[in-house]
Motif scaffolding. Structure first.
Motif, mmCIF file in Angstrom:
data_model
loop_
_atom_site.group_PDB
_atom_site.id
_atom_site.type_symbol
_atom_site.label_atom_id
_atom_site.label_comp_id
_atom_site.label_asym_id
_atom_site.label_seq_id
_atom_site.Cartn_x
_atom_site.Cartn_y
_atom_site.Cartn_z
ATOM 1 N N LEU A 314 27.697 18.891 49.677
ATOM 2 C CA LEU A 314 27.199 20.469 48.778
ATOM 3 C C LEU A 314 28.289 21.453 48.709
ATOM 4 O O LEU A 314 28.585 22.473 47.964
ATOM 5 C CB LEU A 314 25.871 20.790 48.990
ATOM 6 N N GLU A 315 28.482 21.449 49.962
ATOM 7 C CA GLU A 315 30.532 22.047 50.638
ATOM 8 C C GLU A 315 31.572 21.929 49.750
ATOM 9 O O GLU A 315 31.736 23.152 49.556
ATOM 10 C CB GLU A 315 30.255 21.722 51.953
ATOM 11 N N ALA A 316 31.478 20.665 49.428
ATOM 12 C CA ALA A 316 32.667 20.584 48.585
ATOM 13 C C ALA A 316 32.593 20.598 47.431
ATOM 14 O O ALA A 316 33.668 21.374 46.264
ATOM 15 C CB ALA A 316 33.189 18.829 48.823
ATOM 16 N N VAL A 317 31.826 20.916 46.638
ATOM 17 C CA VAL A 317 31.055 21.340 45.508
ATOM 18 C C VAL A 317 31.030 22.323 44.766
ATOM 19 O O VAL A 317 31.653 22.781 44.187
ATOM 20 C CB VAL A 317 29.482 20.652 44.795
ATOM 21 N N THR A 318 30.431 23.503 46.371
ATOM 22 C CA THR A 318 30.708 24.562 46.000
ATOM 23 C C THR A 318 32.181 25.428 46.569
ATOM 24 O O THR A 318 32.434 26.406 45.118
ATOM 25 C CB THR A 318 29.739 25.267 47.169
ATOM 26 N N THR A 319 32.622 24.922 47.142
ATOM 27 C CA THR A 319 33.927 25.278 47.211
ATOM 28 C C THR A 319 35.028 24.920 46.140
ATOM 29 O O THR A 319 35.560 25.725 45.828
ATOM 30 C CB THR A 319 34.631 24.202 48.418
ATOM 31 N N CYS A 320 35.198 24.199 45.161
ATOM 32 C CA CYS A 320 35.306 23.576 43.778
ATOM 33 C C CYS A 320 35.246 24.784 43.145
ATOM 34 O O CYS A 320 36.393 25.424 42.610
ATOM 35 C CB CYS A 320 35.384 22.136 43.506
ATOM 36 N N GLY A 321 33.592 24.528 43.228
ATOM 37 C CA GLY A 321 33.413 26.077 41.825
ATOM 38 C C GLY A 321 33.575 27.067 41.934
ATOM 39 O O GLY A 321 33.516 28.245 41.341
ATOM 40 N N GLN A 322 33.431 27.635 43.412
ATOM 41 C CA GLN A 322 34.063 29.323 44.004
ATOM 42 C C GLN A 322 35.626 29.209 43.468
ATOM 43 O O GLN A 322 35.793 30.525 42.811
ATOM 44 C CB GLN A 322 33.831 29.251 45.216
ATOM 45 N N ALA A 323 36.493 27.917 43.490
ATOM 46 C CA ALA A 323 37.935 28.597 42.878
ATOM 47 C C ALA A 323 37.832 28.543 41.297
ATOM 48 O O ALA A 323 38.631 29.342 41.301
ATOM 49 C CB ALA A 323 38.594 26.865 43.280
ATOM 50 N N LEU A 324 37.476 27.498 40.658
ATOM 51 C CA LEU A 324 37.178 27.493 39.226
ATOM 52 C C LEU A 324 36.401 28.985 38.547
ATOM 53 O O LEU A 324 37.156 29.561 37.962
ATOM 54 C CB LEU A 324 35.696 26.621 39.700
ATOM 55 N N LYS A 325 35.564 29.072 39.966
ATOM 56 C CA LYS A 325 34.953 30.459 38.800
ATOM 57 C C LYS A 325 36.212 31.922 38.883
ATOM 58 O O LYS A 325 36.021 32.677 37.539
ATOM 59 C CB LYS A 325 34.127 31.208 40.090
ATOM 60 N N ASP A 326 37.566 31.899 39.353
ATOM 61 C CA ASP A 326 38.413 32.975 39.405
ATOM 62 C C ASP A 326 39.148 32.927 38.499
ATOM 63 O O ASP A 326 39.118 33.230 37.571
ATOM 64 C CB ASP A 326 39.059 32.367 40.476
ATOM 65 N N GLN A 327 38.993 31.485 38.152
ATOM 66 C CA GLN A 327 40.049 31.119 36.663
ATOM 67 C C GLN A 327 38.895 31.490 35.672
ATOM 68 O O GLN A 327 39.576 31.949 34.654
ATOM 69 C CB GLN A 327 40.340 29.821 36.699
ATOM 70 N N TYR A 328 38.088 31.933 35.438
ATOM 71 C CA TYR A 328 37.118 32.433 34.407
ATOM 72 C C TYR A 328 36.315 33.729 34.645
ATOM 73 O O TYR A 328 35.757 33.750 33.966
ATOM 74 C CB TYR A 328 36.068 30.808 33.931
ATOM 75 N N GLY A 329 37.397 34.939 35.506
ATOM 76 C CA GLY A 329 36.224 36.187 36.094
ATOM 77 C C GLY A 329 35.484 36.188 35.870
ATOM 78 O O GLY A 329 34.503 36.978 35.776
ATOM 79 N N PHE A 330 35.229 35.411 37.195
ATOM 80 C CA PHE A 330 33.349 35.723 37.844
ATOM 81 C C PHE A 330 33.960 35.834 39.342
ATOM 82 O O PHE A 330 34.250 35.336 39.478
ATOM 83 C CB PHE A 330 32.539 34.003 37.469
ATOM 84 N N PRO A 331 33.043 36.120 40.054
ATOM 85 C CA PRO A 331 31.682 37.044 39.658
ATOM 86 C C PRO A 331 32.053 38.068 38.941
ATOM 87 O O PRO A 331 32.704 38.768 39.139
ATOM 88 C CB PRO A 331 31.345 37.481 40.727
ATOM 89 N N ASP A 332 31.876 38.394 38.004
ATOM 90 C CA ASP A 332 31.801 39.241 35.933
ATOM 91 C C ASP A 332 30.984 40.754 36.973
ATOM 92 O O ASP A 332 29.976 40.726 37.809
ATOM 93 C CB ASP A 332 31.004 38.816 35.088
ATOM 94 N N GLU A 333 32.503 41.932 36.527
ATOM 95 C CA GLU A 333 31.407 43.417 37.897
ATOM 96 C C GLU A 333 29.899 43.662 36.387
ATOM 97 O O GLU A 333 29.895 44.241 37.571
ATOM 98 C CB GLU A 333 33.315 44.274 37.236
ATOM 99 N N THR A 334 30.256 43.056 35.675
ATOM 100 C CA THR A 334 29.044 43.731 35.188
ATOM 101 C C THR A 334 27.718 43.330 35.039
ATOM 102 O O THR A 334 26.280 43.671 35.045
ATOM 103 C CB THR A 334 28.976 44.027 33.184
ATOM 104 N N CYS A 335 28.072 41.499 35.633
ATOM 105 C CA CYS A 335 26.645 40.936 35.538
ATOM 106 C C CYS A 335 27.005 40.171 36.806
ATOM 107 O O CYS A 335 26.503 38.882 36.085
ATOM 108 C CB CYS A 335 26.288 40.596 33.458
#
Length: 375
Positions: A314-335
């Protein structure tokens, strides 16, 4: 060397019932509670008349005592992050299911807003009561990120459905981590998660009907049909293909059919719950707008392809997801709370630093120490 065999209580009862001396006698009906305690890795279903009473509704108010429930054939631990390899391990073992004990167990998780419940054991009415009560306390403490870290060989179908309906209403991610299993009735619990992260093994087989009086295949099939109708309805409302129930029918109860990664995705048991996803899309479209929903959809596709690999913890999956979120503009400021993987968004963050000591302010009439050399 002769192979050792373990005889099921139901099989022994069945052999005794077939003894010629017993002809004409009514079939012995095993005690449901005794069979549930000794059913090994079987998946069992019980007649409604023999079912233990469902957990009584629990109230948030502390002045209303909860009925006593003992966690049997299972153990649970409470942790406040996803890292079980560190010093904290799986967290603190849950000793009781009364309100006071649950308040104390979840209190350390209040500040971070995340709780991970590690459960190892059978799926039974006590397990169903546990997840329901934990959700009540988490709601009161505003702990919105909830992970059920599951390791179970199965248990009772009806209890799994009760637990699943509670899980589906209270926002849990289900995690079957590396080295863990989710077999038999546990699969129904897995189906209910808002999100499912699977690195362990998931397997299915037929259920046994306790208190059955069937003497032919036709009679047994008739008894099981109502149970399977309920199972299929449950799977449908959780976005899982009813083909899972059909496949179960073909696997003897003493055997196990492990599902591949491709099959888990095909049946809707891995990743985002399709029904919950539709419900969230409708809500998010109203609150966050079209652009947010499109970016989130693109992120989830990329997350499945790039981050969720067989055997990844889970830690590896989450670390990958956290890096990927930046590419798509997340976390979103509005939501921010609706951003993808928000249930794990703060899981790997360091605990907030302790407040610094306040500066020492000298009183007007007090001498001020000099920091010059030689003074």
């Amino acid at each position: 060397m002769l192979r050792r065999f373990c005889w099921s209580p139901l099989l022994c009862l069945g052999l005794l019932a077939c003894h010629p001396a017993d002809k004409g006698k009514p079939l012995a009906v095993p005690d449901p509670a005794a069979v549930l305690a000794a059913d090994g890795d079987h998946m069992v279903s019980i007649n409604a008349a023999d079912a233990p009473p469902p957990p009584a509704p629990v109230q948030p108010a502390k002045d209303k005592p909860w009925p006593e429930v003992v966690l049997e054939n299972g153990r649970a631990w409470i942790g406040c992050d996803t890292d079980y390899t560190g010093e904290a391990g799986d967290g603190t073992e849950l000793e009781a299911l009364d309100r006071q004990s649950l308040d104390a167990a979840l209190e350390p998780c209040r500040e971070r807003g995340l709780v991970r419940v590690r459960y190892v054991g059978k799926i039974n009415p006590a397990f169903a009561a546990m997840v329901s009560r934990l959700a009540v306390v988490a709601d009161v403490m505003d702990i919105g990120k909830r992970i059920l870290d599951l390791d179970s060989s199965g248990g009772q179908v009806e209890a799994a459905i009760v637990a699943g309906d509670s899980i589906g209403e209270s926002g849990w991610t289900i995690w079957v981590r590396e080295g863990s299993i989710c077999h038999s009735a546990c699969v129904f619990v897995l189906a209910a998660g808002d999100n499912r992260l699977i690195s362990g093994k998931v397997g299915i087989h037929r259920m046994m009907r306790i208190s059955s009086t069937a003497t032919s295949r036709a009679e047994l099939n008739k008894e099981l049909q109502q149970v399977y109708d309920n199972v299929k309805d449950y799977l449908q409302r959780n976005g899982v293909a009813v083909g899972v129930a059909d496949l179960m029918m073909t696997v003897p109860n003493r055997s196990l059919r492990l599902l591949s990664n491709a099959e888990l995705k095909q049946y809707g048991l891995d990743g985002t719950n399709a029904v919950q996803d539709d419900l969230e899309r409708i809500k998010q479209m109203r609150k966050c707008g079209d652009d947010f929903v499109r970016r989130k959809d693109a992120f989830l596709v990329a997350f499945d392809r790039q981050c969720k690999r067989e055997g990844a913890d889970l830690e590896a999956v989450t670390t990958c997801g956290q890096a990927l979120k930046d590419q798509y503009g997340f976390p979103d400021e509005t939501c921010p709370d609706e951003s993808p993987l928000s249930e794990l968004g703060n899981a790997l963050l360091e605990p907030p630093p302790a407040p610094a000591d306040p500066p020492v302010i000298a009183l007007p009439d007090a001498p001020v120490a000099s920091h010059e050399a030689g003074t």
